[in-house]
Scaffold this motif. Structure first.
Motif, PDB file in Angstrom:
ATOM      1  N   ILE A 392       0.875  -1.181   0.000  1.00 33.30           N
ATOM      2  CA  ILE A 392       0.000   0.000   0.000  1.00 33.30           C
ATOM      3  C   ILE A 392       0.908   1.226   0.000  1.00 33.30           C
ATOM      4  O   ILE A 392       1.855   1.311   0.787  1.00 33.30           O
ATOM      5  N   LEU A 393       0.637   2.137  -0.921  1.00 35.78           N
ATOM      6  CA  LEU A 393       1.514   3.287  -1.149  1.00 35.78           C
ATOM      7  C   LEU A 393       0.740   4.580  -0.969  1.00 35.78           C
ATOM      8  O   LEU A 393      -0.436   4.661  -1.352  1.00 35.78           O
ATOM      9  N   GLU A 394       1.428   5.572  -0.385  1.00 34.31           N
ATOM     10  CA  GLU A 394       0.770   6.864  -0.128  1.00 34.31           C
ATOM     11  C   GLU A 394       1.593   8.006  -0.704  1.00 34.31           C
ATOM     12  O   GLU A 394       2.811   8.018  -0.613  1.00 34.31           O
ATOM     13  N   LYS A 395       0.880   8.973  -1.249  1.00 32.17           N
ATOM     14  CA  LYS A 395       1.494  10.183  -1.794  1.00 32.17           C
ATOM     15  C   LYS A 395       2.220  10.940  -0.688  1.00 32.17           C
ATOM     16  O   LYS A 395       1.779  10.993   0.450  1.00 32.17           O
ATOM     17  N   SER A 396       3.359  11.536  -1.059  1.00 32.97           N
ATOM     18  CA  SER A 396       4.131  12.327  -0.099  1.00 32.97           C
ATOM     19  C   SER A 396       3.392  13.610   0.261  1.00 32.97           C
ATOM     20  O   SER A 396       2.704  14.199  -0.574  1.00 32.97           O
ATOM     21  N   ALA A 397       3.536  14.030   1.521  1.00 30.65           N
ATOM     22  CA  ALA A 397       2.922  15.289   1.948  1.00 30.65           C
ATOM     23  C   ALA A 397       3.849  16.478   1.676  1.00 30.65           C
ATOM     24  O   ALA A 397       3.452  17.627   1.807  1.00 30.65           O
ATOM     25  N   ALA A 398       5.116  16.167   1.312  1.00 33.10           N
ATOM     26  CA  ALA A 398       6.103  17.245   1.104  1.00 33.10           C
ATOM     27  C   ALA A 398       5.731  18.120  -0.085  1.00 33.10           C
ATOM     28  O   ALA A 398       5.111  17.664  -1.031  1.00 33.10           O
TER      29      ALA A 398
END
Lengths: 398, 135
Positions: A392-398
């Motif tokens: 499961i992969l999540e977009k970076s908040a940076a």
């Protein structure tokens, strides 16, 4: 608490026929491109995991092409979950704090391979002689059903229909129609020509209800990923941090004991258990996913995995598909890359290539096939024998 | 009597008590001493993890879990019997066992069919178990 791991760079080669390249050429191409994408070099990499299930190359051979730095190499094999296993191997090393950067590579030369597994029957002779403990039992292929992959997965789809109803030859063909439509937007897919429902249903029957375009495409290809630790990522450039993709869950499962499973694979339980663990680790539910790349080695497999990954209610996979949900404009896009049926399935590359697809969307770099605003995605593979790999992969908040 | 030309199992030591009991027309399976579960085929460990077991008799009755009808047999000796049935049977004690269903037409076999074990002394040294319908 072990630290988080991120995908820093990732790449897949064009999938298809590469008569001018061997496995090592393809692996080098993907690995060098992944390093470039990450903005690092082989000198930064602390561990290499390499998968080439059908043989022909090793991680050490790759090092001789792209950089011998003396780091540990894991040559991994886990059936069709080999790529996911290579990725998870470097994730483990990063999370353990042993290395800052790891490189995972999967490659296969599979064009023209034909049916996979089974076929032991052709070794039969008119008289039978026992050889050793395991030879004492005759192979079951062709005697009690079949061990060929098309046969096994045909049964899995028919079993779902037997249990819940609503399936038909046409329904399974419509799943392949979706994936062949999706791949028209994927320039790296093996097949990128749209196929009509009629063409799919009238193609060669491989194992009912799967015709040829409903089976995964045997092709050549490679994929590679650079994994970085949380603490190291914080020291990198804003651009690197912005494009990094968080690995919210990395799960591998095998079959739990159950009566009869010594003989029969159970792709449902192994996937359901993997999904449950992955959602729990990531702290999300299936409703939070923006897109899914699942292991559609056959159209029949895609249907059962809607259910196993809990994208629908138990028993609700047929309704889920008929609602249009898994189309790229539906509420839960599935296999927008074209999946194994159309993008192709170079075995050991698949478990990294599906992560590449998800990363592409989370980074907002998927071009014509971008799923708008994608923040969370899931990549799933299974290998018979059995193993399930889920990331499961999540977009970076940076 | 013609020589027996069908498959003969090569029996590892762990499996020997099962075949010895069959020769005496009894069915004995491993039963876990910790959790009480029966298991088949023989294995060193129970799924619960315990290595402690006894060989204990089972009733020999069960239900067809699934089956197939063989029309093209692997060798000429088997072809004489075709069409014949190979079935997985869930025994009343829990384990599944594989063998033929005999004593009825293959087309009469169905999932859930109640069956019981019958013994077939195929050679002086080898007794096989099969299933037949039970009312």
């Amino acid at each position: 608490m072990a630290e988080n791991a991120w995908i820093l760079g990732i790449n897949m080669t064009k999938f298809g026929k590469h008569p001018d390249k061997d496995a090592l050429d393809l692996a080098s191409e993907a690995a060098l491109a992944a390093l470039k994408d990450a903005g690092v070099t082989m000198k930064d990499i602390g561990v290499l995991a390499y998968g080439n299930l059908m043989g022909g190359s090793s991680g050490q051979m790759l090092q001789k092409q792209i950089g011998q730095t003396g780091i540990p190499v894991f040559n991994v094999a886990n059936a069709c979950a080999t790529g996911a296993t290579a990725l998870r191997t470097v994730i483990l090393a990063v999370k353990a704090g042993e290395v800052d950067f790891g490189l995972a590579v999967g490659v296969e030369k599979l064009s023209g391979a034909g049916l996979l597994a089974g076929g032991t029957r052709k070794e039969d002779e008119p008289t039978w002689t026992p050889h050793g403990r395991f030879g004492a039992v005759a192979a079951i292929d062709g005697r009690i059903g079949t061990e060929t992959m098309p046969g096994v997965f045909a049964q899995i789809g028919m079993e779902y229909g037997y249990k819940y109803g609503g399936t038909s030859f046409e329904l399974f063909a419509r799943i392949a129609e979706k994936n062949h439509a999706h791949s028209t937007l994927n320039p790296l897919a093996t097949y990128s020509k749209r196929m009509s429902l009629e063409e799919i249903m009238n193609d060669v029957m491989i194992a009912y209800p799967n015709t040829r375009p409903m089976c995964s495409a045997n092709c050549d290809g490679a994929a590679a990923a650079v994994v970085v630790s949380d603490s190291k990522l914080k020291t990198l450039s804003l651009e690197q941090r912005r494009r990094a993709v968080k690995i919210a869950a990395s799960v591998l499962t095998t079959d739990p004991w159950e009566e009869g499973c010594q003989v029969l694979p159970n792709v449902n339980t192994v996937t359901r258990n993997g999904a449950r663990q992955a959602y729990e680790t990531a702290g999300i539910g299936p409703e939070d996913l923006d897109l899914v790349e699942l292991h559609d080695c056959f159209a029949t497999a895609e249907l059962v995995h809607y259910d196993n990954l809990m994208l629908c209610e138990p028993g609700g996979a047929v309704d889920f598909f008929n609602s249009g949900a898994p189309w790229r404009d539906g509420r839960m896009p599935v296999n927008v890359s074209g999946g194994l049926e159309s993008k192709g399935h170079p075995i050991a590359a698949t478990g990294i290539a599906n992560v590449w697809e998800i990363c592409h969307h989370l980074r907002g770099e998927a071009g014509d096939r971008q799923i708008p605003g994608a923040k969370v995605g899931l990549a799933h593979v299974i290998g018979l024998g059995s193993t399930c790999g889920i990331h499961i992969l999540e977009k970076s908040a940076a | 009597m013609a020589a027996y030309e069908k498959f003969v199992p090569e029996i590892p030591p762990l499996h020997e008590p099962f075949w010895a009991a069959l020769r005496q027309h009894r069915v004995e399976l491993q039963q876990c001493r910790r959790c009480g579960q029966f298991r088949f085929v023989p294995s060193e460990l129970c799924p619960c993890g315990s290595p402690e077991y006894s060989w204990a008799p089972i009733a020999g009755t069960g239900e067809v879990y699934t089956y197939t009808i063989v029309h093209r047999a692997p060798t000429p000796a088997y072809q004489q019997d075709a069409p014949y049935v190979i079935a997985h049977v869930t025994m009343d004690e829990g384990p599944r066992m594989i063998s033929n269903v005999v004593g009825c037409d293959p087309s009469d076999v169905f999932i859930g069919m109640p069956v019981e074990i019958v013994f077939d002394d195929v050679t002086p040294e080898l007794t096989l178990y099969r299933f037949r319908p039970r009312s």
